[in-house]
Design a protein around this motif. Structure first.
Motif, PDB file in Angstrom:
ATOM      1  N   UNK A 138      -3.582 -29.494  59.130  1.00  0.00           N
ATOM      2  CA  UNK A 138      -3.347 -31.190  58.432  1.00  0.00           C
ATOM      3  C   UNK A 138      -5.233 -30.866  57.592  1.00  0.00           C
ATOM      4  N   UNK A 139      -5.716 -30.054  58.126  1.00  0.00           N
ATOM      5  CA  UNK A 139      -7.163 -30.065  57.067  1.00  0.00           C
ATOM      6  C   UNK A 139      -7.228 -29.252  56.196  1.00  0.00           C
ATOM      7  N   UNK A 140      -6.889 -28.109  56.320  1.00  0.00           N
ATOM      8  CA  UNK A 140      -6.332 -27.602  54.743  1.00  0.00           C
ATOM      9  C   UNK A 140      -6.090 -28.357  53.759  1.00  0.00           C
ATOM     10  N   UNK A 141      -4.879 -29.075  53.993  1.00  0.00           N
ATOM     11  CA  UNK A 141      -4.180 -29.997  53.273  1.00  0.00           C
ATOM     12  C   UNK A 141      -5.180 -31.219  53.323  1.00  0.00           C
ATOM     13  N   UNK A 142      -5.776 -31.613  53.691  1.00  0.00           N
ATOM     14  CA  UNK A 142      -6.770 -32.735  53.178  1.00  0.00           C
ATOM     15  C   UNK A 142      -8.235 -32.181  52.323  1.00  0.00           C
ATOM     16  N   UNK A 143      -8.016 -31.228  52.924  1.00  0.00           N
ATOM     17  CA  UNK A 143      -9.037 -30.421  52.049  1.00  0.00           C
ATOM     18  C   UNK A 143      -8.722 -30.411  50.344  1.00  0.00           C
ATOM     19  N   UNK A 144      -7.836 -30.023  50.423  1.00  0.00           N
ATOM     20  CA  UNK A 144      -7.563 -29.863  49.227  1.00  0.00           C
ATOM     21  C   UNK A 144      -7.139 -31.215  48.102  1.00  0.00           C
ATOM     22  N   UNK A 145      -6.546 -32.352  49.527  1.00  0.00           N
ATOM     23  CA  UNK A 145      -6.593 -33.686  48.642  1.00  0.00           C
ATOM     24  C   UNK A 145      -7.734 -34.365  48.791  1.00  0.00           C
ATOM     25  N   UNK A 146      -8.485 -34.471  49.498  1.00  0.00           N
ATOM     26  CA  UNK A 146      -9.241 -35.270  49.523  1.00  0.00           C
ATOM     27  C   UNK A 146     -10.749 -34.831  48.948  1.00  0.00           C
ATOM     28  N   UNK A 147     -10.666 -33.894  47.922  1.00  0.00           N
ATOM     29  CA  UNK A 147     -11.964 -33.176  47.457  1.00  0.00           C
ATOM     30  C   UNK A 147     -12.054 -34.246  46.536  1.00  0.00           C
ATOM     31  N   UNK A 148     -13.651 -34.765  46.988  1.00  0.00           N
ATOM     32  CA  UNK A 148     -14.704 -35.368  46.071  1.00  0.00           C
ATOM     33  C   UNK A 148     -14.661 -36.156  46.809  1.00  0.00           C
ATOM     34  N   UNK A 149     -13.587 -36.419  47.942  1.00  0.00           N
ATOM     35  CA  UNK A 149     -14.067 -37.825  48.219  1.00  0.00           C
ATOM     36  C   UNK A 149     -14.587 -37.425  49.734  1.00  0.00           C
TER      37      UNK A 149
END
Length: 191
Positions: A138-149
């Motif tokens: 979950x953390x890895x997916x969020x890292x990718x999806x939330x870049x810049x957020x």
């Protein structure tokens, strides 16, 4: 880790109201795992609350707070570890409803108590590994999806902290870390 079957980093709590008995089991585990003793149910719960404990070796028959009461309280407190009853109380049908992980009848030989610590360490290591993989994916997916957020949005900080905590415990308990390396080798990012 000190070897392929190392239990040196396993944090074990021996709980028995008979100090000589608790100390004897702790002596059998000395130089095998990180061991601490408590001589009452209340003291055992205090240790579990104040420091991480992986495995509790718990006597059932104690004055004041019995081992059965301690076991119930551990469940109430969401204790995340393994509980082995080590007792002279003959098990009856009531054990069907008790949430312990193993049951040893006293007296327990040195080899048997060490074997049960190793078995419970392995079980806890793989349970923790599964929880770590869920959190880290979950953390890895969020890292990718939330870049810049904002990294604190939507509980991201909590999942990052949980993944870190689970990884540390997994590495401490797991003797073969190749499975962690294989997990890390999987790409979870968009190409």
């Amino acid at each position: 880790m000190s070897g392929p079957d190392s239990t040196a980093d396993v944090r074990t709590l021996v709980v028995d109201d008979e100090q000589e008995v608790a100390d004897a089991y702790a002596l059998r585990l000395r130089d095998y795992c990180d061991v601490e003793t408590s001589y009452s149910g209340e003291a055992a719960l205090s240790v579990v609350d104040s420091s991480p404990v992986d495995i509790v070796l718990l006597d059932r028959h104690m004055p004041g707070m019995s081992g059965d009461d301690v076991l119930s309280e551990l469940v109430e407190r969401d204790y995340y570890g393994r509980v082995v009853m080590v007792t002279a109380v003959d098990p009856g049908i009531e054990v069907l409803d008790m949430p312990f992980d193993d049951y040893l009848c006293k007296p327990v030989e040195r080899e048997d108590i060490r074997a049960v610590i190793d078995q419970q360490r392995q079980i806890l290591a793989y349970e923790t590994l599964g929880k770590y993989f869920r959190a880290e994916a979950k953390r890895a997916v969020l890292d990718t999806e939330l870049s810049g957020a904002d990294p604190e949005q939507a509980g991201y900080g909590e999942i990052r902290e949980r993944a870190t905590r689970l990884e540390r415990r997994t590495r401490r308990l797991l003797t073969d870390e190749t499975v962690l390396d294989q997990f890390d080798a999987v790409s979870r990012e968009e190409l």
